[in-house]
Design a protein around this motif. Structure first.
Motif, PDB file in Angstrom:
ATOM      1  N   ARG A  82       2.029   2.000  -3.406  1.00 32.88           N
ATOM      2  CA  ARG A  82       0.957   2.590  -4.209  1.00 32.88           C
ATOM      3  C   ARG A  82       0.788   4.066  -3.869  1.00 32.88           C
ATOM      4  NH1 ARG A  82      -3.875  -1.307  -3.159  1.00 32.88           N
ATOM      5  NH2 ARG A  82      -4.991   0.283  -4.321  1.00 32.88           N
ATOM      6  N   ILE A 101       0.839  -1.197   0.000  1.00 33.76           N
ATOM      7  CA  ILE A 101       0.000   0.000   0.000  1.00 33.76           C
ATOM      8  C   ILE A 101       0.876   1.249   0.000  1.00 33.76           C
ATOM      9  CG2 ILE A 101      -1.798   1.272   1.224  1.00 33.76           C
ATOM     10  CD1 ILE A 101      -2.624  -1.483   2.432  1.00 33.76           C
ATOM     11  N   LEU A 116      -6.288   5.099   0.298  1.00 38.64           N
ATOM     12  CA  LEU A 116      -5.079   4.304   0.526  1.00 38.64           C
ATOM     13  C   LEU A 116      -4.538   4.495   1.944  1.00 38.64           C
ATOM     14  CD1 LEU A 116      -3.251   4.775  -2.888  1.00 38.64           C
ATOM     15  CD2 LEU A 116      -4.154   2.631  -1.963  1.00 38.64           C
TER      16      LEU A 116
END
Length: 57
Positions: free
Chosen positions: A20, A17, A41
């Motif tokens: 990202r 994560i 996120l």
């Protein structure tokens, strides 16, 4: 009858994560959709970290 928690729920790896999030921020200023994705996120990352901490305890 008591219900047991669903142990099959999978949470993403916080490191994935984080990657990202970093990729999203590489583009510079975020669009409104980008800001929404960023917020989503962050919440996902927070949940993943919490699960890792609970499993480690």
């Amino acid at each position: 009858m008591s219900e047991s928690p669903d142990c099959t729920v999978q949470v993403a790896d916080p490191a994935v994560i984080n990657c990202r999030i970093r990729a999203l921020l590489l583009g510079g200023e975020l669009s409104p959709a980008g800001l929404e994705e960023y917020g989503r996120l962050l919440l996902e990352w927070e949940a993943a970290v919490r699960v890792e901490q609970e499993l480690a305890a």
